[in-house]
Design a protein around this motif. Structure first.
Motif, PDB file in Angstrom:
ATOM      1  N   ASP A   1      41.624  40.884  39.911  1.00  0.00           N
ATOM      2  CA  ASP A   1      40.505  41.772  39.587  1.00  0.00           C
ATOM      3  C   ASP A   1      40.301  42.778  40.713  1.00  0.00           C
ATOM      4  O   ASP A   1      40.945  42.698  41.768  1.00  0.00           O
ATOM      5  CB  ASP A   1      39.225  40.966  39.374  1.00  0.00           C
ATOM      6  N   THR A   2      39.386  43.703  40.476  1.00  0.00           N
ATOM      7  CA  THR A   2      39.035  44.697  41.488  1.00  0.00           C
ATOM      8  C   THR A   2      37.572  44.534  41.864  1.00  0.00           C
ATOM      9  O   THR A   2      36.696  44.522  40.994  1.00  0.00           O
ATOM     10  CB  THR A   2      39.278  46.124  40.971  1.00  0.00           C
ATOM     11  N   VAL A   3      37.306  44.384  43.156  1.00  0.00           N
ATOM     12  CA  VAL A   3      35.941  44.285  43.670  1.00  0.00           C
ATOM     13  C   VAL A   3      35.788  45.316  44.770  1.00  0.00           C
ATOM     14  O   VAL A   3      36.524  45.291  45.761  1.00  0.00           O
ATOM     15  CB  VAL A   3      35.653  42.865  44.232  1.00  0.00           C
ATOM     16  N   GLN A   4      34.844  46.257  44.592  1.00  0.00           N
ATOM     17  CA  GLN A   4      34.603  47.318  45.572  1.00  0.00           C
ATOM     18  C   GLN A   4      35.914  48.022  45.949  1.00  0.00           C
ATOM     19  O   GLN A   4      36.259  48.180  47.111  1.00  0.00           O
ATOM     20  CB  GLN A   4      33.927  46.740  46.824  1.00  0.00           C
ATOM     21  N   SER A   5      36.676  48.385  44.945  1.00  0.00           N
ATOM     22  CA  SER A   5      37.947  49.119  45.066  1.00  0.00           C
ATOM     23  C   SER A   5      39.063  48.323  45.732  1.00  0.00           C
ATOM     24  O   SER A   5      40.129  48.855  46.024  1.00  0.00           O
ATOM     25  CB  SER A   5      37.751  50.451  45.822  1.00  0.00           C
ATOM     26  N   ALA A   6      38.848  47.030  45.986  1.00  0.00           N
ATOM     27  CA  ALA A   6      39.895  46.186  46.591  1.00  0.00           C
ATOM     28  C   ALA A   6      40.365  45.160  45.569  1.00  0.00           C
ATOM     29  O   ALA A   6      39.577  44.639  44.773  1.00  0.00           O
ATOM     30  CB  ALA A   6      39.357  45.481  47.834  1.00  0.00           C
ATOM     31  N   ARG A   7      41.653  44.871  45.568  1.00  0.00           N
ATOM     32  CA  ARG A   7      42.208  43.853  44.684  1.00  0.00           C
ATOM     33  C   ARG A   7      41.874  42.458  45.196  1.00  0.00           C
ATOM     34  O   ARG A   7      41.944  42.201  46.411  1.00  0.00           O
ATOM     35  CB  ARG A   7      43.728  44.002  44.602  1.00  0.00           C
ATOM     36  N   VAL A   8      41.503  41.559  44.286  1.00  0.00           N
ATOM     37  CA  VAL A   8      41.210  40.174  44.659  1.00  0.00           C
ATOM     38  C   VAL A   8      41.907  39.224  43.694  1.00  0.00           C
ATOM     39  O   VAL A   8      42.121  39.540  42.523  1.00  0.00           O
ATOM     40  CB  VAL A   8      39.692  39.867  44.678  1.00  0.00           C
ATOM     41  N   LEU A   9      42.258  38.065  44.207  1.00  0.00           N
ATOM     42  CA  LEU A   9      42.862  37.009  43.399  1.00  0.00           C
ATOM     43  C   LEU A   9      41.807  35.963  43.091  1.00  0.00           C
ATOM     44  O   LEU A   9      41.076  35.517  43.980  1.00  0.00           O
ATOM     45  CB  LEU A   9      44.020  36.349  44.176  1.00  0.00           C
ATOM     46  N   ARG A  10      41.721  35.554  41.826  1.00  0.00           N
ATOM     47  CA  ARG A  10      40.812  34.486  41.430  1.00  0.00           C
ATOM     48  C   ARG A  10      41.556  33.159  41.634  1.00  0.00           C
ATOM     49  O   ARG A  10      42.395  32.775  40.845  1.00  0.00           O
ATOM     50  CB  ARG A  10      40.396  34.682  39.976  1.00  0.00           C
ATOM     51  N   LEU A  11      41.258  32.498  42.741  1.00  0.00           N
ATOM     52  CA  LEU A  11      41.924  31.251  43.118  1.00  0.00           C
ATOM     53  C   LEU A  11      40.896  30.126  43.085  1.00  0.00           C
ATOM     54  O   LEU A  11      40.015  30.057  43.932  1.00  0.00           O
ATOM     55  CB  LEU A  11      42.534  31.375  44.518  1.00  0.00           C
ATOM     56  N   ARG A  12      41.054  29.228  42.089  1.00  0.00           N
ATOM     57  CA  ARG A  12      40.048  28.187  41.853  1.00  0.00           C
ATOM     58  C   ARG A  12      38.674  28.853  41.759  1.00  0.00           C
ATOM     59  O   ARG A  12      38.487  29.773  40.983  1.00  0.00           O
ATOM     60  CB  ARG A  12      40.145  27.101  42.933  1.00  0.00           C
ATOM     61  N   GLU A  13      37.684  28.442  42.568  1.00  0.00           N
ATOM     62  CA  GLU A  13      36.368  29.075  42.436  1.00  0.00           C
ATOM     63  C   GLU A  13      36.141  30.169  43.476  1.00  0.00           C
ATOM     64  O   GLU A  13      35.017  30.544  43.761  1.00  0.00           O
ATOM     65  CB  GLU A  13      35.260  28.018  42.540  1.00  0.00           C
ATOM     66  N   MET A  14      37.228  30.692  44.051  1.00  0.00           N
ATOM     67  CA  MET A  14      37.101  31.685  45.106  1.00  0.00           C
ATOM     68  C   MET A  14      37.697  33.029  44.704  1.00  0.00           C
ATOM     69  O   MET A  14      38.534  33.107  43.822  1.00  0.00           O
ATOM     70  CB  MET A  14      37.829  31.198  46.374  1.00  0.00           C
ATOM     71  N   LEU A  15      37.248  34.074  45.395  1.00  0.00           N
ATOM     72  CA  LEU A  15      37.853  35.396  45.280  1.00  0.00           C
ATOM     73  C   LEU A  15      38.531  35.694  46.607  1.00  0.00           C
ATOM     74  O   LEU A  15      37.876  35.766  47.648  1.00  0.00           O
ATOM     75  CB  LEU A  15      36.798  36.466  44.983  1.00  0.00           C
TER      76      LEU A  15
END
Length: 630
Positions: free
Chosen positions: A220-234
C-alpha cells in the motif's frame, strides 16, 4: 562514535544503583571496520554494566576503604601491534577469586578439587563461563542469566580475544583485542540490476516472498511511501534499485505484476526500526572477508565495504543506514517504525496468520507460524554427528539436537539421499537448542487458518488446515520437544496444573490472531480454567469492566489497542491494579521482556509453550490468592 552513548548509560546506572560513578573516555579517534564497530556496542554495554554493578562500590563503602566517594570507569581505545585494544577499567573492589571459585563449584562448573588447584588468573576467567553469575538476586542490571560468556562469544566471532586483569580492592580491567582492518562476517548474496551485492546477515530478520496476485493486497501507499502489510504491522519499503540507480519507484510494483514474477523483500532491522528492502534475487549465504572501500568510493553512503568473491569478482557490501538516508527515510524511526495496522485508514484482517510451508521429502505438507522461527540452516549430512541414538549439529557454539518428524508423528517415512543437503528449522526462544529436520521450504503465506482438530490429530500436531487447496499439518513445536527430549522439556503432570473443580478460576485471554486464540484457549480449558476471549485490547478492557477474572493472558502486538496500552490501563485502575497479568507473545528478547516487567506484567512467556504457560499462570494465581489471605 560508539563511546558517546556510554556517558548516558553510566549516568543511568549511577542513579539506579545509588552510586556515584564518572566515565572517562580516551581514543575516540581510533578507527575500525564498520562491521566490527556495529558489533561492539552490546559487549561494551554489558562490560560497563558489570563494572558499575559488581565493580564500583557504594559511596559509603568507598569512603570506609579510603577511596573517593565517586568511582571511576575508564573506556580507552588504542592501536598496538596492528590491532585495536579496547580497555574498560574501574577503580572498584576487584574480583574476589575465592568467591568466584565457590560460586563456580556451587553452579557445577568445576569441582572443589579443581578449584583448589586453579591459579588466580584461571579463577578470574571463570566469570567468562556460560551460566556464571555472582548476583544474589535478579535486578534490572544483574542476575538475568545473561553472563560474560555472551561478550566472549561476540568478540571471538569478530576474530578478537578477551583478557582480564584484577587486583582485589583496587579494581578490574577488561581488555578486548580486535583485528584492525579485516573482519569475517556472514552475508547474504543478493542481486539488483544483474549486479551482486552483500548484505550482512546480522541486519536480516526474515525474508518475504509475495506472489504477483498478492502484490496489490500486500503493498500500500502511506504518505507517498510504499509499505508492506506484514502480519499486523506496516513496514516501510525501499527498492534497492531505486536507492542505488534512482530508477522509477513504480517499477518494482508494476514490473513484477506484469511479468508474473514474485516480489522478494528482506525485512531488515536498523536500530529499533524495521524496514523492507526489495531486491531482484536472493542467491545464497557466504562467509566473506570485509575490506575497506577505496578512497574514490568512500563518499558513497550506500556501501560500507567490499569483498572478493570466490570467482574473483568484487562485490560491494551494503550499508543499511546509508540506503535509508539516500531514500529519504531518515525519520523512519519516528514515522514508520513497525506501525500498527489501522493507521492512515488501512486495516488488516486480524485473523490472518503468516505461516512457513515446508515438506519432509514426502507428499505431506507442514506449516509453522513464521514468528516462531529464528532461521533456517542448509546443511550437508557430513556435518551431522551421531551420539548413541541421537544426532547433533554444531551450531553457533551450541550442540543442536536434531528432530526428525517421522520419528514422532504418524506420517510417511522419507527416503533421504545421503549425499544431498537438507534444511533445519531453528525455532526462537528455546531454553535448550533443538532443530527440526525438513527437506525444503515451499513458501511463506499470509492466510486465515481454519484449524481442524478432529480429522488428523496426534501428539506433536495442533491439527490440520487447508492451505492453498492442500491439506497442511500444523506442528506443535513444544510437544515435539517434550517427546524428543523429555529430560529437558518433560511436561509436568497436567493434573498438578489443573485447578480444583470447587475452586475453578476464570482467565481472560486477549489475542488478536484466530489461530493462537484457539490454541491457547484450548490449553487453558484443558487445565480446567473458564476462558473469556477478547480479540483486542479495547474489547479486553470493556470485558474487565463487567466481568470478574482471576488472571489475564495478554498478547503484545495487536491492532486497535496493543498490550502495552492495556497493561498501563490495568495498572492505573484501582480495582484492577493487583490483577495477575501474563504476557504471552512472540517477542522473547531480554530487552523487551525487561521492559514488560517494568511496565507492569507479572511474567512473560513465549507463544505455544503449553507447559510453561500453565505453570506460570498457576503460580501467579496462587500468589495472588496467598497475598489476599495474608
Amino acid at each position: 562514535v560508539i563511546f558517546g552513548k556510554f556517558h548516558r548509560v553510566v549516568r543511568d546506572l549511577s542513579k539506579n544503583l545509588s552510586k556515584e560513578i564518572a566515565l572517562e573516555t580516551y581514543g575516540e579517534d581510533v578507527e575500525l571496520d564498520k562491521s566490527i564497530i556495529e558489533s561492539l556496542s552490546d559487549p561494551l554495554t554489558h562490560i560497563i554494566r558489570n563494572s558499575a554493578d559488581h565493580g564500583v562500590e557504594t559511596p559509603d563503602e568507598r569512603e570506609k576503604s579510603g577511596k573517593p566517594r565517586q568511582g571511576k570507569i575508564i573506556l580507552k581505545a588504542y592501536h598496538e601491534g596492528g590491532q585495536v585494544h579496547l580497555e574498560i577499567a574501574d577503580d572498584g573492589k576487584g574480583i574476589n577469586t575465592e568467591i568466584v571459585g565457590k560460586k563456580a563449584v556451587e553452579r557445577g562448573l568445576i569441582t572443589e578439587d579443581q578449584r583448589l588447584s586453579m591459579s588466580e588468573r584461571d579463577l578470574m576467567r571463570m566469570i567468562l563461563k556460560a551460566g556464571f553469575s555472582t548476583a544474589e538476586k535478579v535486578s534490572s542490571v544483574s542476575g538475568r542469566g545473561v553472563g560474560m560468556d555472551v561478550v566472549v562469544t561476540n568478540i571471538e566471532a569478530l576474530g578478537g580475544t578477551v583478557e582480564i586483569d584484577s587486583t582485589l580492592g583496587e579494581g578490574t580491567t577488561m581488555k578486548l583485542i580486535l583485528p584492525l582492518t579485516l573482519a569475517i562476517v556472514s552475508g547474504l548474496v543478493i542481486k539488483s540490476m544483474d549486479q551482486i551485492f552483500i548484505l550482512p546477515e546480522v541486519n536480516i530478520e526474515e525474508m518475504v516472498r509475495i506472489k504477483p496476485d498478492e502484490i496489490k493486497d500486500r503493498i500500500d501507499t502511506v504518505q507517498s511511501a510504499r509499505v508492506l502489510r506484514l502480519r499486523e504491522m506496516l513496514v516501510p519499503l525501499i527498492n534497492l534499485k531505486t536507492a542505488l540507480w534512482q530508477s522509477n519507484e513504480e517499477d518494482f510494483i508494476t514490473d513484477k505484476s506484469r511479468n508474473g514474477d514474485p516480489l522478494r523483500i528482506l525485512i531488515l532491522k536498523y536500530g529499533s526500526s524495521r524496514l523492507g528492502l526489495v531486491v531482484d534475487a536472493v542467491e545464497n549465504i557466504e562467509e566473506i572477508v570485509v575490506k575497506p572501500l577505496p578512497s574514490y568510493l568512500k563518499k558513497m553512503k550506500c556501501f560500507s565495504g567490499a569483498t572478493i568473491m570466490g570467482n574473483g569478482k568484487v562485490a560491494l557490501i551494503l550499508d543499511i543506514g546509508g540506503i535509508i538516508e539516500s531514500s529519504s527515510l531518515g525519520d523512519i524511526e519516528e514515522k514508520s517504525d513497525y506501525k500498527k495496522a489501522g493507521a492512515d485508514g488501512i486495516s488488516i484482517d486480524q485473523d490472518t496468520q503468516t505461516l512457513l510451508l515446508f515438506d519432509n521429502n514426502t507428499e505431506e505438507r507442514f506449516a509453522l507460524p513464521l514468528e516462531l522461527i529464528t532461521r533456517i540452516e542448509r546443511v550437508s549430512p557430513d556435518q551431522i554427528e551421531h551420539i548413541r541414538d541421537k544426532q547433533f549439529l554444531q551450531y553457533q557454539n551450541d550442540n543442536l539436537q536434531l528432530i526428525y518428524l517421522e520419528d514422532f508423528l504418524p506420517i510417511n517415512r522419507p527416503v533421504r539421499d545421503k549425499a544431498e543437503k537438507f534444511a533445519i528449522i531453528i525455532p526462537k526462544g528455546l531454553k535448550y537448542p533443538m532443530g527440526i529436520v525438513i527437506d525444503k521450504v515451499i513458501d511463506t503465506v499470509n492466510t486465515v487458518v481454519e484449524l481442524d482438530t478432529t480429522t488428523m490429530m496426534a501428539p506433536g500436531l495442533f491439527g490440520s488446515s487447508v492451505i492453498e487447496n492442500k491439506i497442511t499439518l500444523l506442528l506443535d513445536l513444544y510437544k515435539l520437544f517434550e517427546m524428543a527430549a523429555p529430560e529437558w522439556y518433560g511436561a509436568e503432570s497436567e493434573i498438578e496444573s489443573r485447578p480444583k473443580k470447587k475452586d475453578k478460576k476464570c482467565v481472560l485471554l486477549v489475542e488478536d490472531t484466530a489461530f493462537f486464540r484457539m490454541v491457547e484457549s484450548e490449553y487453558l480449558a484443558s487445565a480446567g480454567y473458564d476462558v473469556i476471549l477478547a480479540e483486542d485490547g479495547r474489547k479486553a478492557l470493556a470485558l474487565l469492566e463487567k466481568e470478574t477474572v482471576d488472571a489475564v493472558v495478554l498478547d503484545i502486538l495487536m491492532p486497535v489497542m496493543d498490550g502495552w496500552s492495556v497493561i498501563k490501563a490495568i495498572r492505573n485502575d484501582e480495582r484492577l491494579k493487583d490483577l495477575p497479568v501474563l504476557a504471552v507473545t512472540s517477542l522473547a528478547d531480554d530487552d523487551t521482556m525487561e521492559k514488560g516487567i517494568e511496565s507492569g506484567f507479572d511474567d512473560w512467556e513465549a507463544k505455544l509453550n503449553k507447559t510453561s504457560l500453565l505453570r506460570k499462570l498457576e503460580k501467579l494465581i496462587n500468589r495472588e490468592k496467598q497475598e489476599a489471605q495474608a
